[in-house]
Design a protein around this motif. Structure first.
Motif, PDB file in Angstrom:
ATOM      1  N   ARG A   1      37.623  51.247  30.422  1.00  0.00           N
ATOM      2  CA  ARG A   1      37.602  52.636  30.899  1.00  0.00           C
ATOM      3  C   ARG A   1      38.917  53.011  31.581  1.00  0.00           C
ATOM      4  O   ARG A   1      39.342  54.159  31.539  1.00  0.00           O
ATOM      5  CB  ARG A   1      36.438  52.814  31.883  1.00  0.00           C
ATOM      6  N   ASN A   2      39.581  52.052  32.194  1.00  0.00           N
ATOM      7  CA  ASN A   2      40.747  52.314  33.027  1.00  0.00           C
ATOM      8  C   ASN A   2      42.023  51.712  32.429  1.00  0.00           C
ATOM      9  O   ASN A   2      42.741  50.958  33.078  1.00  0.00           O
ATOM     10  CB  ASN A   2      40.510  51.779  34.444  1.00  0.00           C
ATOM     11  N   LEU A   3      42.302  52.034  31.166  1.00  0.00           N
ATOM     12  CA  LEU A   3      43.541  51.639  30.488  1.00  0.00           C
ATOM     13  C   LEU A   3      43.766  50.136  30.383  1.00  0.00           C
ATOM     14  O   LEU A   3      44.855  49.694  30.071  1.00  0.00           O
ATOM     15  CB  LEU A   3      44.756  52.287  31.169  1.00  0.00           C
ATOM     16  N   GLY A   4      42.737  49.339  30.656  1.00  0.00           N
ATOM     17  CA  GLY A   4      42.880  47.894  30.568  1.00  0.00           C
ATOM     18  C   GLY A   4      43.675  47.293  31.712  1.00  0.00           C
ATOM     19  O   GLY A   4      44.188  46.174  31.587  1.00  0.00           O
ATOM     20  N   PHE A   5      43.793  48.004  32.839  1.00  0.00           N
ATOM     21  CA  PHE A   5      44.519  47.474  33.995  1.00  0.00           C
ATOM     22  C   PHE A   5      43.836  46.215  34.533  1.00  0.00           C
ATOM     23  O   PHE A   5      42.631  46.181  34.697  1.00  0.00           O
ATOM     24  CB  PHE A   5      44.566  48.495  35.144  1.00  0.00           C
ATOM     25  N   THR A   6      44.624  45.191  34.773  1.00  0.00           N
ATOM     26  CA  THR A   6      44.123  43.959  35.397  1.00  0.00           C
ATOM     27  C   THR A   6      44.952  43.707  36.651  1.00  0.00           C
ATOM     28  O   THR A   6      45.763  44.539  37.047  1.00  0.00           O
ATOM     29  CB  THR A   6      44.242  42.759  34.437  1.00  0.00           C
ATOM     30  N   GLN A   7      44.762  42.575  37.267  1.00  0.00           N
ATOM     31  CA  GLN A   7      45.549  42.178  38.433  1.00  0.00           C
ATOM     32  C   GLN A   7      46.575  41.144  37.991  1.00  0.00           C
ATOM     33  O   GLN A   7      46.186  40.176  37.352  1.00  0.00           O
ATOM     34  CB  GLN A   7      44.640  41.597  39.522  1.00  0.00           C
ATOM     35  N   PRO A   8      47.874  41.282  38.266  1.00  0.00           N
ATOM     36  CA  PRO A   8      48.445  42.421  38.960  1.00  0.00           C
ATOM     37  C   PRO A   8      48.298  43.700  38.134  1.00  0.00           C
ATOM     38  O   PRO A   8      48.156  43.654  36.913  1.00  0.00           O
ATOM     39  CB  PRO A   8      49.905  42.037  39.153  1.00  0.00           C
ATOM     40  N   ARG A   9      48.370  44.839  38.805  1.00  0.00           N
ATOM     41  CA  ARG A   9      47.971  46.131  38.266  1.00  0.00           C
ATOM     42  C   ARG A   9      48.567  46.479  36.910  1.00  0.00           C
ATOM     43  O   ARG A   9      47.859  46.992  36.063  1.00  0.00           O
ATOM     44  CB  ARG A   9      48.303  47.241  39.264  1.00  0.00           C
TER      45      ARG A   9
END
Length: 188
Positions: free
Chosen positions: A167-175
């Motif tokens: 849902r959120n552009l595939g952002f992971t950590q680190p952002r």
């Protein structure tokens, strides 16, 4: 475990169409797959399969509720069938006990299209709480509205994590690290 009428995770999205698309993507539906969909519904239901590279297979409606005819489901299941997307049309629930039994017997995912069934129940249980995931719409003509918007609900923690990621552009950590091609389906 949540009550039979509840789900553990709710993911707000930009529309009911985005909810369906996201649910199909999170389920891993893709090229070569077939998805059984209600023939009598908004095109968004079929587009969830189509935009993920799968083939929507329409299931004709039964006469009383215009919901998909459960007597036809098994004749349409092929080795490529991956999921069923029943639509609770005009607030009238599909017989989800029967549909879930068919789906489980054939190893199929179920994504409920609950866009028009906010608050509807089937044998005392809320629509949207039967399938692996369920999608709601908050469009202007719905019982609950935000003008646009939608939601995907699930009790499967793995699917919930995947829904949030996609849902959120595939952002992971680190952002700004991306391991999957996500979508911008966040609710405004």
């Amino acid at each position: 475990r949540p009550p039979r009428h509840a789900t553990r995770s709710a993911n707000a999205v930009s529309s009911g169409t985005a909810a369906l698309h996201l649910a199909a993507a999170a389920a891993g539906i893709g090229p070569g797959d077939e998805v059984l969909v209600s023939a009598s519904t908004n095109v968004a239901t079929a587009l969830a399969a189509y935009h993920n590279g799968a083939v929507p297979v329409p299931v004709d409606a039964e006469e009383e509720t215009w919901n998909l005819d459960l007597d036809l489901i098994e004749s349409l299941i092929s080795p490529r069938t991956k999921a069923i997307i029943p639509v609770h049309l005009y607030g009238h629930p599909v017989d989800m006990d029967r549909l879930m039994e068919i789906a489980r017997r054939h190893g199929l995912l179920v994504i409920e299209d609950s866009a028009e069934s906010h608050g509807a129940t089937c044998r005392g249980r809320m629509t949207g709480s039967f399938g692996d995931m369920a999608c709601f719409s908050f469009y202007a003509n719905k019982i609950i509205t935000t003008g646009e918007g939608g939601m995907v609900v699930t009790s499967d923690s793995g699917l919930a994590d995947k829904l949030r990621l996609l849902r959120n552009l595939g952002f992971t950590q680190p952002r700004f690290r991306h391991e999957v091609a996500g979508f911008n389906f966040r609710m405004t």
